[in-house]
Design a protein around this motif. Structure first.
Motif, mmCIF file in Angstrom:
data_model
loop_
_atom_site.group_PDB
_atom_site.id
_atom_site.type_symbol
_atom_site.label_atom_id
_atom_site.label_comp_id
_atom_site.label_asym_id
_atom_site.label_seq_id
_atom_site.Cartn_x
_atom_site.Cartn_y
_atom_site.Cartn_z
ATOM 1 N N ARG A 1 0.835 -1.205 0.000
ATOM 2 C CA ARG A 1 0.000 0.000 0.000
ATOM 3 C C ARG A 1 0.868 1.253 0.000
ATOM 4 O O ARG A 1 0.656 2.179 -0.801
ATOM 5 C CB ARG A 1 -0.908 -0.001 1.230
ATOM 6 N N ASP A 2 1.847 1.285 0.894
ATOM 7 C CA ASP A 2 2.683 2.476 1.036
ATOM 8 C C ASP A 2 3.551 2.717 -0.204
ATOM 9 O O ASP A 2 3.874 3.857 -0.527
ATOM 10 C CB ASP A 2 3.562 2.358 2.283
ATOM 11 N N LYS B 1 2.589 2.020 -3.156
ATOM 12 C CA LYS B 1 1.655 2.226 -4.277
ATOM 13 C C LYS B 1 1.820 1.172 -5.372
ATOM 14 O O LYS B 1 1.826 1.476 -6.581
ATOM 15 C CB LYS B 1 1.801 3.636 -4.846
ATOM 16 N N PHE C 1 -8.351 -4.055 2.876
ATOM 17 C CA PHE C 1 -7.372 -3.145 2.266
ATOM 18 C C PHE C 1 -7.874 -2.622 0.923
ATOM 19 O O PHE C 1 -7.556 -1.503 0.532
ATOM 20 C CB PHE C 1 -6.014 -3.838 2.122
ATOM 21 N N SER C 2 -8.675 -3.425 0.234
ATOM 22 C CA SER C 2 -9.275 -2.957 -1.018
ATOM 23 C C SER C 2 -10.297 -1.863 -0.759
ATOM 24 O O SER C 2 -10.273 -0.802 -1.391
ATOM 25 C CB SER C 2 -9.934 -4.131 -1.750
ATOM 26 N N TYR D 1 -8.388 1.255 1.532
ATOM 27 C CA TYR D 1 -7.252 1.988 0.982
ATOM 28 C C TYR D 1 -7.250 2.038 -0.547
ATOM 29 O O TYR D 1 -6.344 2.626 -1.143
ATOM 30 C CB TYR D 1 -5.937 1.364 1.456
ATOM 31 N N MET E 1 -6.711 -0.443 -2.593
ATOM 32 C CA MET E 1 -5.748 -1.357 -3.199
ATOM 33 C C MET E 1 -6.459 -2.347 -4.117
ATOM 34 O O MET E 1 -7.588 -2.741 -3.868
ATOM 35 C CB MET E 1 -5.000 -2.142 -2.114
#
Length: 329
Positions: free
Chosen positions: A116-117, A119, A166-167, A170, A172
């Protein structure tokens, strides 16, 4: 043009020195991708990487997904993550649930956060057919699961839940691939938790009787490694919005009993050594946490990804047996 865009991409394969991971490394390097492998060699092997360790497009990071800094280092400059790193084996998880959870859940979250971080464009991860648990229905359809039957199964289900969060939270892109009994070249026949096919192959090559847990009538959707490679690539390159942020069965879509399996192995191996045809099969107690029958519906993968598996159990076994005979005698 689209393929060229992907070929210029960098793919991180966690657990890349393992059976499935090293086959993925080999395949994507052959297609011209840049490949980063992250592995701590707990279950993977350096000899699985030897053929491409001098490849300029290959980079090995020796590290552990339980270490946040290792995860952060591994995802730098990466476009896609194929997350294969895990502690497999139902029996191992029953014997040591703490370590299984630490690797499969805490390590998974570390990789999600790092991706995530950084990208990363898409996070594709190895899910498991064990998620279906005590669900009785056959074939197994992605949106109908039961209660998990082992600590390992719990960890793999939790992975799916975290990927979904997370999808949604965030933004993702994640895709989970529920592997069904994967087998093939480079699968380790040694160790206490060796998978059944390479273990049986080694025993038969040594004219030792394989021991089947139970009466041999448990059935599995055995899935050759090349079908799994196809699914990982399709999940990586798809632009179908319905295929993203979901899970797919990764299988052949057929089932065979363990008795069938051993008989095929004896038939194919006896072409190399005729004595193998006469090796007796032994039977032991059933194993705790095992699902009696497993068969995947692959309709969703066919419809949304264009999945078209080329290797049945019989075709895959003939390829695998030839590889084992050449490499492990």
């Amino acid at each position: 043009m689209k393929e060229q865009v992907f070929v210029n991409s960098t793919v991180l394969i966690t657990g890349g020195a393992g059976f499935i991971g090293s086959n993925l490394c080999e395949y994507f390097l052959s297609k011209g991708y840049k490949v980063v492998c992250l592995d701590n060699f707990a279950t993977g092997h350096k000899h699985n990487l030897k053929a491409f360790e001098e490849n300029v497009n290959f980079r090995l990071i020796e590290g552990d997904i339980r270490n946040e800094k290792d995860c952060q280092k591994a995802v730098q400059g990466v476009d896609y993550v194929l997350h294969q790193a895990a502690l497999g084996s139902v029996p191992r998880s029953i014997q040591d649930p703490v370590t299984t959870n630490d690797v499969n859940v805490s390590g998974f979250i570390n990789m999600l956060v790092a991706s995530r971080d950084a990208k990363v464009k898409r996070f594709i991860y190895a899910a498991s057919s064990s998620t279906y648990g005590d669900s009785q229905g056959l074939p197994k359809v992605e949106d109908v699961i039961g209660k998990p039957l082992s600590p390992y199964a719990i960890t793999k289900y939790v992975n799916e839940l975290y990927a979904e969060i997370f999808s949604s939270t965030y933004g993702m892109e994640t895709i989970g691939l529920r592997y069904f009994n994967v087998f093939g070249r480079k699968q380790d026949p040694n160790g206490a938790y060796a998978a059944v096919i390479p273990k049986f192959v080694m025993q038969l090559m040594q004219l030792e009787s394989p021991v089947i847990n139970g009466d041999g009538n448990y059935s599995r959707d055995f899935t050759y490694i090349d079908n799994v490679i196809q699914m990982n690539e399709l999940a990586m390159v798809t632009d179908n919005p319905l295929a993203i942020n979901t899970v797919f069965n990764t299988a052949y879509g057929d089932r065979n009993t363990l008795n069938d399996l051993v008989n095929y192995l004896k038939e194919y191996l006896s072409k190399y050594d005729s004595r193998i045809a006469n090796v007796a099969i032994e039977y032991g107690p059933s194993r705790a946490g095992d699902i009696p029958h497993s068969l995947a519906s692959i309709d969703k993968a066919k419809a949304l990804l264009g999945y078209n598996p080329q290797f049945s159990l019989q075709k895959g076994l003939q390829e695998a047996v030839a590889w084992y005979w050449d490499n492990l005698r």
